[in-house]
Design a protein around this motif. Structure first.
Motif, PDB file in Angstrom:
ATOM      1  N   TYR A  56       0.851  -1.195   0.000  1.00  0.00           N
ATOM      2  CA  TYR A  56       0.000   0.000   0.000  1.00  0.00           C
ATOM      3  C   TYR A  56       0.884   1.241   0.000  1.00  0.00           C
ATOM      4  CZ  TYR A  56      -3.758   3.203   1.283  1.00  0.00           C
ATOM      5  OH  TYR A  56      -4.669   4.239   1.299  1.00  0.00           O
ATOM      6  N   PHE A  57       0.495   2.234  -0.812  1.00  0.00           N
ATOM      7  CA  PHE A  57       1.269   3.467  -0.937  1.00  0.00           C
ATOM      8  C   PHE A  57       0.544   4.614  -0.222  1.00  0.00           C
ATOM      9  CE2 PHE A  57       2.227   0.806  -4.589  1.00  0.00           C
ATOM     10  CZ  PHE A  57       3.615   0.773  -4.537  1.00  0.00           C
ATOM     11  N   PRO A  58       1.276   5.535   0.352  1.00  0.00           N
ATOM     12  CA  PRO A  58       0.643   6.650   1.091  1.00  0.00           C
ATOM     13  C   PRO A  58      -0.278   7.480   0.198  1.00  0.00           C
ATOM     14  CG  PRO A  58       3.005   6.539   1.527  1.00  0.00           C
ATOM     15  CD  PRO A  58       2.740   5.592   0.408  1.00  0.00           C
ATOM     16  N   THR A  59      -1.294   8.020   0.831  1.00  0.00           N
ATOM     17  CA  THR A  59      -2.261   8.860   0.103  1.00  0.00           C
ATOM     18  C   THR A  59      -1.606  10.154  -0.378  1.00  0.00           C
ATOM     19  OG1 THR A  59      -4.049   7.984   1.463  1.00  0.00           O
ATOM     20  CG2 THR A  59      -4.489  10.030   0.274  1.00  0.00           C
ATOM     21  N   LYS A  60      -1.913  10.508  -1.637  1.00  0.00           N
ATOM     22  CA  LYS A  60      -1.444  11.774  -2.208  1.00  0.00           C
ATOM     23  C   LYS A  60      -2.645  12.705  -2.374  1.00  0.00           C
ATOM     24  CE  LYS A  60       2.414   9.715  -4.771  1.00  0.00           C
ATOM     25  NZ  LYS A  60       3.043   9.542  -6.118  1.00  0.00           N
ATOM     26  N   THR A  61      -2.536  13.902  -1.850  1.00  0.00           N
ATOM     27  CA  THR A  61      -3.650  14.853  -1.888  1.00  0.00           C
ATOM     28  C   THR A  61      -3.201  16.154  -2.525  1.00  0.00           C
ATOM     29  OG1 THR A  61      -4.542  13.886   0.143  1.00  0.00           O
ATOM     30  CG2 THR A  61      -5.372  16.057  -0.498  1.00  0.00           C
ATOM     31  N   ASP A  62      -4.058  16.686  -3.420  1.00  0.00           N
ATOM     32  CA  ASP A  62      -3.814  17.996  -4.012  1.00  0.00           C
ATOM     33  C   ASP A  62      -5.133  18.762  -4.061  1.00  0.00           C
ATOM     34  OD1 ASP A  62      -5.191  16.822  -6.096  1.00  0.00           O
ATOM     35  OD2 ASP A  62      -3.408  16.447  -7.293  1.00  0.00           O
ATOM     36  N   ALA A  63      -5.193  19.825  -4.847  1.00  0.00           N
ATOM     37  CA  ALA A  63      -6.399  20.658  -4.908  1.00  0.00           C
ATOM     38  C   ALA A  63      -7.578  19.922  -5.523  1.00  0.00           C
ATOM     39  CB  ALA A  63      -6.101  21.934  -5.700  1.00  0.00           C
ATOM     40  N   THR A  64      -7.305  18.950  -6.366  1.00  0.00           N
ATOM     41  CA  THR A  64      -8.399  18.239  -7.057  1.00  0.00           C
ATOM     42  C   THR A  64      -8.913  17.044  -6.274  1.00  0.00           C
ATOM     43  OG1 THR A  64      -6.819  16.877  -8.247  1.00  0.00           O
ATOM     44  CG2 THR A  64      -7.490  18.960  -9.289  1.00  0.00           C
ATOM     45  N   GLY A  65      -8.245  16.606  -5.206  1.00  0.00           N
ATOM     46  CA  GLY A  65      -8.698  15.468  -4.431  1.00  0.00           C
ATOM     47  C   GLY A  65      -7.535  14.613  -3.936  1.00  0.00           C
ATOM     48  N   SER A  66      -7.815  13.358  -3.656  1.00  0.00           N
ATOM     49  CA  SER A  66      -6.813  12.442  -3.124  1.00  0.00           C
ATOM     50  C   SER A  66      -6.682  11.214  -4.013  1.00  0.00           C
ATOM     51  CB  SER A  66      -7.170  12.007  -1.703  1.00  0.00           C
ATOM     52  OG  SER A  66      -7.232  13.111  -0.829  1.00  0.00           O
TER      53      SER A  66
END
Length: 286
Positions: A56-66
């Motif tokens: 499992y890879f860590p969650t990536k979050t930006d302005a458009t979502g995760s």
């Protein structure tokens, strides 16, 4: 604010697979920041695919979502030409979890034999080398041979048992004499008027007493000088033992010490020869 629709994608990272080979399936989900997504564990049933592990890879979050992603490692042991898989994710909601599937992805089985259906099995049997069968051992024959060997051994012992014992006794006597002479010679090779030389002399004298004790069955290792002289009735032995005691305990090393050592060898050899004659005469009588 309305959440954007969840975007899920699942696909194999290889195009084909061999039986038992590890393959990888990548699963990624784009979702809203406030949405909770769960991936299936490796303990679930994935049909024809046997799960090995999940990375499992860590969650990536930006302005458009995760974005959440994971890679599943599988092994395949079924022989169908094509297999498909679609691993779902679970969206946590107030009432329950919603299962969301990606589009199915396919993977092809890579065969070591391209067209197994065309193989003529009967022709293979004709070319397989067959080892000839060994004849089965008959238990009855084994028992008969065993009894025959036992009877033959008994007859040999009945007629020659006594002589064989005497011959063996003669061999043991010769072997002990050879061992004694070799070890005694090693001790007396470096006899000198120093500490090491006198220690070697003492070891040689002790070895001689043990050997004479084994020949005569008398306790020479505990005898005094007088008792040894009286037992062997050898006039030269008294003088030789006196010289050895004087060298070992008094440090009076001289040329006569070497003569005394040689005298011990002559006496031991004389007793050995006498024992050989006795046993040889017993063999002739038997």
């Amino acid at each position: 604010m309305q959440q954007k629709p969840i975007q899920i994608k699942g696909q194999f990272l290889e195009d084909s697979v061999k039986i038992g080979q590890q393959i990888h399936y990548g699963l990624s989900v784009r979702h809203g920041k406030n949405q909770e997504i769960f991936f299936p564990s490796v303990n679930q049933n994935f049909g024809a695919f046997q799960a090995v592990e999940r990375t499992y890879f860590p969650t990536k979050t930006d302005a458009t979502g995760s974005i959440d992603s994971a890679v599943y490692t599988f092994q395949l042991f079924r022989i169908e030409n094509q297999h498909s898989l679609a691993i779902p994710v679970y969206l946590m909601q107030e009432a329950d979890c919603t299962k969301i599937f990606p589009a199915k992805d396919h993977i092809f089985l890579k065969r070591l034999i391209p067209h197994p259906e065309k193989i003529n099995v009967d022709s293979l049997y004709q070319h397989v080398p067959i080892a000839p069968l060994q004849p089965k051992t008959d238990l009855k024959n084994v028992v008969i041979w065993g009894l025959g060997l036992l009877i033959l051994t008994g007859l040999i012992y009945w007629f020659l048992g006594t002589s064989l014992k005497k011959w063996f006794k003669l061999y043991v006597l010769w072997r002990k004499n050879a061992d004694f002479r070799r070890t005694f010679q090693r001790f007396t090779r470096n006899i000198e008027n120093n500490q090491i030389g006198l220690q070697n002399l003492e070891r040689a004298f002790s070895l001689w007493k043990k050997y004479i004790e084994s020949l005569t069955s008398k306790p020479f290792t505990t005898f005094t000088t007088k008792e040894m002289v009286d037992t062997l009735a050898n006039k030269k032995l008294a003088k030789a033992l006196h010289e050895l005691d004087s060298a070992i305990y008094g440090g009076n090393f001289s040329g006569k010490t070497t003569e005394s050592v040689n005298m011990l060898v002559e006496i031991a050899n004389s007793i050995y020869q006498e024992e050989r004659i006795i046993i040889s005469q017993e063999i002739k009588k038997s």
